[in-house]
Design a protein around this motif. Sequence first.
Motif, PDB file in Angstrom:
ATOM      1  N   VAL A 157       0.784  -1.236   0.000  1.00 34.88           N
ATOM      2  CA  VAL A 157       0.000   0.000   0.000  1.00 34.88           C
ATOM      3  C   VAL A 157       0.816   1.286   0.000  1.00 34.88           C
ATOM      4  N   ALA A 158       2.093   1.279   0.426  1.00 38.13           N
ATOM      5  CA  ALA A 158       2.794   2.556   0.603  1.00 38.13           C
ATOM      6  C   ALA A 158       4.290   2.407   0.391  1.00 38.13           C
ATOM      7  N   MET A 159       4.952   3.549   0.118  1.00 35.17           N
ATOM      8  CA  MET A 159       6.390   3.594  -0.085  1.00 35.17           C
ATOM      9  C   MET A 159       7.002   4.683   0.780  1.00 35.17           C
ATOM     10  N   SER A 160       8.229   4.442   1.260  1.00 34.95           N
ATOM     11  CA  SER A 160       8.966   5.487   1.954  1.00 34.95           C
ATOM     12  C   SER A 160       9.249   6.624   0.973  1.00 34.95           C
ATOM     13  N   GLU A 161       9.377   7.823   1.495  1.00 37.46           N
ATOM     14  CA  GLU A 161       9.584   9.056   0.721  1.00 37.46           C
ATOM     15  C   GLU A 161       8.316   9.544   0.025  1.00 37.46           C
ATOM     16  N   PHE A 162       7.196   8.833   0.267  1.00 39.40           N
ATOM     17  CA  PHE A 162       5.916   9.247  -0.318  1.00 39.40           C
ATOM     18  C   PHE A 162       4.834   9.261   0.771  1.00 39.40           C
ATOM     19  N   PRO A 163       4.917  10.255   1.663  1.00 34.67           N
ATOM     20  CA  PRO A 163       3.975  10.299   2.783  1.00 34.67           C
ATOM     21  C   PRO A 163       2.527  10.452   2.302  1.00 34.67           C
ATOM     22  N   ASN A 164       1.619   9.862   3.062  1.00 36.08           N
ATOM     23  CA  ASN A 164       0.180  10.059   2.832  1.00 36.08           C
ATOM     24  C   ASN A 164      -0.295   9.605   1.456  1.00 36.08           C
ATOM     25  N   LEU A 165       0.518   8.802   0.765  1.00 32.09           N
ATOM     26  CA  LEU A 165       0.123   8.234  -0.529  1.00 32.09           C
ATOM     27  C   LEU A 165      -0.094   6.739  -0.354  1.00 32.09           C
ATOM     28  N   PHE A 166      -1.255   6.266  -0.763  1.00 32.41           N
ATOM     29  CA  PHE A 166      -1.582   4.853  -0.588  1.00 32.41           C
ATOM     30  C   PHE A 166      -2.119   4.260  -1.884  1.00 32.41           C
ATOM     31  N   TYR A 167      -1.796   2.978  -2.070  1.00 32.69           N
ATOM     32  CA  TYR A 167      -2.282   2.233  -3.226  1.00 32.69           C
ATOM     33  C   TYR A 167      -3.307   1.189  -2.788  1.00 32.69           C
ATOM     34  N   LEU A 168      -4.371   1.086  -3.539  1.00 36.98           N
ATOM     35  CA  LEU A 168      -5.267  -0.062  -3.456  1.00 36.98           C
ATOM     36  C   LEU A 168      -5.043  -0.895  -4.702  1.00 36.98           C
ATOM     37  N   LEU A 169      -5.059  -2.218  -4.554  1.00 33.78           N
ATOM     38  CA  LEU A 169      -4.597  -3.105  -5.621  1.00 33.78           C
ATOM     39  C   LEU A 169      -3.170  -2.727  -6.003  1.00 33.78           C
ATOM     40  N   GLY A 170      -2.376  -2.438  -4.987  1.00 37.47           N
ATOM     41  CA  GLY A 170      -0.996  -2.043  -5.197  1.00 37.47           C
ATOM     42  C   GLY A 170      -0.117  -3.232  -5.540  1.00 37.47           C
ATOM     43  N   PRO A 171       1.187  -3.014  -5.667  1.00 36.74           N
ATOM     44  CA  PRO A 171       2.104  -4.097  -6.029  1.00 36.74           C
ATOM     45  C   PRO A 171       1.990  -5.289  -5.092  1.00 36.74           C
TER      46      PRO A 171
END
Length: 500
Positions: A386-400
């Motif tokens: 759902v999330a990556m470091s260096e990208f605050p407050n950004l979330f993926y649904l059906l992410g990698p």
Amino acid sequence: MDVKQLPVRRSDVAIIGAGFSGINIACQLQRKLGVTDYVIYDRASDYGGTWFANRYPGCGVDIPGVFYSLSWAPNAEFSRAFPSQPEILDYLRRVATQQNIPQHIRLRTEWTGAHWDEKACKWRVFLTDLETGAPFIHEAKILVSAVGGYVNPKYPSLPGLEDFQGPVAHTAAWPEHLDLAGKNVVVVGNGCSASQTVPAIIDQVQSVTQFVRSPQYYVPMPNIKIPQLLRQAFSLLPALLLLFRWFFFWLLETSLFQFYNDKSGQRAREWAVKTSRDHVRKTAPEQYWPLLTPSYDLGCRRRILDDRYLKTLSNPKMFLTNDSIASVGKNSVTTMSGKEYPTDVIILATGFEFTQWKSDSIIGRNGVSLQQHWRQFGGIEAYKSVAMSEFPNLFYLLGPNSGSGHTSVLYSIECSTELILKLAQPVLNRRAAAVEADGNAEREWCETIQGALRKTVLTKSCSSHFTDAHTGWNFFSYPFSSLRFWFGTRFPDMSHWTYT
């Protein structure tokens, strides 16, 4: 145009995509957090995501409907075990309407990128109104990508296709009024979409010539009608519907083991391969057996649940060939062997372009793009999907690595949604400005996922469209049990997340 002159809209949450992912997280923001200050953007003319985009004849789901529904909004009205596209879309829209979601949806709007504003702790999302062509900016504390993969058609390179005088229809962009009655139809492709389309059109056409690109594995699976009495029982006794849901959850879960490269996995695959080949030999004409027998490992690609397709191959109107198309004329198709087939309509069942991973236009901390971030890590990935470091407050649904070849994708969507709500709640309650995944935890997670995948058939040798051809990374599949996914999202290690 100067970015500073663009109009700016604002909300606490911006969601990109109005399919199951976007609708579900919007509903749960309201139901569980009481958040109503959100906007859902979608570039389509109506909402529904995959189930609005894919409207070809025979379109339906290959997961039992009792488990292809949201756990908090069970549906007792599906008429068949594997519901059709109209029923699924109707269900999704009914849920959205009941939760007052449509008033938050903005259609015909496409996002072109997003930049993290470190000083304001907000995402500046760049969008374009497709009706007017006017660009604008949306500022949000939380940005959620709910963009799916089964939307953008993938078009093959067929010399002369632009000169063809008849209709050309892709299964992911089906024309509203396409008359196939009495027509000679060419179908390019033989995956899941084609296996549903061909039986649905065979009775109305003059002929179907289908061009096989790669053999598939077929699982016999009759799409039985659900008796009205049972549907009434589901409505009156929700516990009964829940019992059926759990039964299919565990039934589907048992198929996970056939993806592993250990002895038990090999035995499970051998049994499944035998079942598939026996089904082909029992159901399809013998002349087509070589075209229906794969040489790759079962599990490399999506299996086809077969209800009517193989039976359709016995229809005298039907012709199956692996003779590749050399060129397309004004009213015919010519193959590499020189054979010419009269053609009135061409149907492209050639899959999808997986463009949901926008990377060069998403800029996080310190001007680092998502593309640069993934290069540092070695491939497309996200912590807990759902999330990556260096990208605050950004979330993926059906992410990698949130998908699975053995169970319902809605299950993954719901699990990921629960994790995102837990992480975003302090930000939405103004107790924190930002939340970010720990880089070390992200890298360890990434290594764990790819290490586990190397022990399965879901590797570079599969040549799957879910595998990066350069790195060999599989960026789709989750190689563990669904229960591990559930526990990992319901009970996350909060020390792996940083709040500021």
